[in-house]
Design a protein around this motif. Sequence first.
Motif, mmCIF file in Angstrom:
data_model
loop_
_atom_site.group_PDB
_atom_site.id
_atom_site.type_symbol
_atom_site.label_atom_id
_atom_site.label_comp_id
_atom_site.label_asym_id
_atom_site.label_seq_id
_atom_site.Cartn_x
_atom_site.Cartn_y
_atom_site.Cartn_z
ATOM 1 N N THR A 15 -73.102 -25.830 155.673
ATOM 2 C CA THR A 15 -71.743 -25.829 155.131
ATOM 3 C C THR A 15 -71.558 -24.753 154.063
ATOM 4 O OG1 THR A 15 -71.630 -28.209 155.561
ATOM 5 C CG2 THR A 15 -69.919 -27.277 154.162
ATOM 6 N N SER A 199 -76.838 -24.597 149.366
ATOM 7 C CA SER A 199 -77.027 -25.641 150.369
ATOM 8 C C SER A 199 -77.694 -26.833 149.709
ATOM 9 C CB SER A 199 -77.899 -25.112 151.511
ATOM 10 O OG SER A 199 -77.186 -24.178 152.288
ATOM 11 N N SER A 204 -81.197 -29.769 153.306
ATOM 12 C CA SER A 204 -81.013 -28.508 154.037
ATOM 13 C C SER A 204 -82.148 -27.531 153.716
ATOM 14 C CB SER A 204 -79.667 -27.865 153.690
ATOM 15 O OG SER A 204 -78.600 -28.605 154.253
HETATM 16 P P1 GDP Z 1 -75.050 -29.129 155.354
HETATM 17 O O1 GDP Z 1 -76.055 -28.622 156.327
HETATM 18 O O2 GDP Z 1 -73.740 -29.486 155.957
HETATM 19 O O3 GDP Z 1 -75.585 -30.158 154.409
HETATM 20 O O4 GDP Z 1 -74.680 -27.827 154.509
HETATM 21 P P2 GDP Z 1 -75.335 -27.069 153.309
HETATM 22 O O5 GDP Z 1 -76.553 -27.746 152.836
HETATM 23 O O6 GDP Z 1 -75.405 -25.602 153.631
HETATM 24 O O7 GDP Z 1 -74.158 -27.172 152.268
HETATM 25 C C1 GDP Z 1 -73.900 -28.335 151.533
HETATM 26 C C2 GDP Z 1 -73.926 -27.981 150.067
HETATM 27 O O8 GDP Z 1 -73.112 -26.856 149.846
HETATM 28 C C3 GDP Z 1 -73.389 -29.062 149.188
HETATM 29 O O9 GDP Z 1 -74.433 -29.457 148.344
HETATM 30 C C4 GDP Z 1 -72.242 -28.433 148.404
HETATM 31 O O10 GDP Z 1 -72.311 -28.783 147.049
HETATM 32 C C5 GDP Z 1 -72.454 -26.973 148.592
HETATM 33 N N1 GDP Z 1 -71.236 -26.168 148.736
HETATM 34 C C6 GDP Z 1 -70.294 -26.294 149.698
HETATM 35 N N2 GDP Z 1 -69.326 -25.361 149.529
HETATM 36 C C7 GDP Z 1 -69.675 -24.636 148.424
HETATM 37 C C8 GDP Z 1 -69.085 -23.531 147.741
HETATM 38 O O11 GDP Z 1 -68.029 -23.011 148.118
HETATM 39 N N3 GDP Z 1 -69.740 -23.057 146.626
HETATM 40 C C9 GDP Z 1 -70.911 -23.613 146.181
HETATM 41 N N4 GDP Z 1 -71.486 -23.109 145.077
HETATM 42 N N5 GDP Z 1 -71.490 -24.652 146.806
HETATM 43 C C10 GDP Z 1 -70.895 -25.147 147.920
#
Ligand code: GDP
Length: 320
Positions: A15, A199, A204
Motif C-alpha cells: 500500500t 510499509s 510487510s
Molecule cells: P500492505 O502490504 O497493504 O500492508 O502495505 P504496506 O505495508 O506497503 O503499507 C502499509 C503501511 O503504509 C501502513 O503502515 C501505513 O501507515 C503506511 N502508509 C500508507 N500510505 C502512506 C503514505 O502516504 N505515507 C506514509 N508515510 N505512510 C503510508
Amino acid sequence: VTALDSGILVLTGGTGGAKLVRGLERALGGAALGVIVNTGDDLTCWGLRVSPDIDSVTYALADLLSRERGWGIEGDTFQCLDQMRRLGAPAWFQLGDRDLALHLTRTELLREGKTLTETTAEIAKAFGISARILPMSDDAVETRVLTTEGELSFQEYFVRERFRPQVKSVRFIGAENATPAPGVLAGIASAAAVVIAPSNPITSIGPILAVPGIRDALRWTDAPVIAVSPIVAGAAVSGPAGDLMKAAGLPVSLEGIALAYADFLDVLVADSQDVGAHVSDSQIELLFTDTIMRTDDDKLRLAQFIIAVAMDRHRKVMVG
Ligand code: GDP
C-alpha cells in the motif's frame, strides 16, 4: 549520468510502498529501479494464486492501480465476485473482473513449472514495466497472526476481520527454510541505495527480513539504507501497523521504526508533522519532509527527496 547508476532497490509491501515505488519510477526511470516485495500475504483464492503486494506494485508501475481503493485496478468491476458469492464461494477477498486476468496468468505460469520470480518478471514485461520486480523468495512463507480469536492468515486478519481482533504475536511459517529469490542478495549488495518503503514493519518488511540472508545483506551492503516511516504523529497512516508494532513490543513512533531497523538503518525519513521528534540511536540520521502521498505529485516529490538523500550519502562515501 548520476551517481545512482547502480540503481535504487526498494523493500516493500503493497500500500504505502506501491505509492513510493511509483514515485521513484517517475523520478528515476524503471531501468534504475529494483523492488523486493513481501510475499508473506500470498494466498490461493478460487484456485488462483494471488500475491497481493506484488500485484499492487505491478499495477502501480503499470499505472493501473486504483487510486481510491489503493489495491486492484482503477475502475474495475466485480461481476465475477457477485457470481462466486451466488455459488457459495468465499467472497471476502475481493478480486475484480479485470484483475482476474493477472491471477489466471500467474496460476497458469506457476502450473507450467515457472518460479514466482520468472512469473512476476513475465507479467511485468507484458505490462511494459522496465523496473525489476522481485519476490522476496520463490519459497512459500506464510504470515500467521495469532489473535485473541485464534490464529489467522494475514488476509483473514486484515481483509476478512478488518484487523479488529487483538493481536498477540506474528510468525512467518517457512521463513527459516526459505532462500532469497535470485537477484535479491546481489541487488542489495550492489545497489547505490536501499530504500525501506513506508510499509508495515511487522507484516510487510518483517517477512522479507525473516528470509535468511536478507537482513545480513542489509547490514553488510556499502549502500546507504534509507527508510521512510509509515508512522506519522504516533499512528499508522493506514492499516494495523500500530497494533502489530505494539504486539511486537515496539513503541508506535519513529523510535519504534528506528528500533525495528536498528541493525542496518542509516537514514530515517519522517513526516514534517513530527518535526522536533528524535530517535535515541545516534547512528541513525533523522530527516523530515512531507511523506503523505495523496497525489502523483506527492509521490514524485518524496521520491526526489529520497534520491537527493541517497546521492548526498553516496558522495560522502566517495569522498571518504
Ligand atoms: P500492505 O502490504 O497493504 O500492508 O502495505 P504496506 O505495508 O506497503 O503499507 C502499509 C503501511 O503504509 C501502513 O503502515 C501505513 O501507515 C503506511 N502508509 C500508507 N500510505 C502512506 C503514505 O502516504 N505515507 C506514509 N508515510 N505512510 C503510508
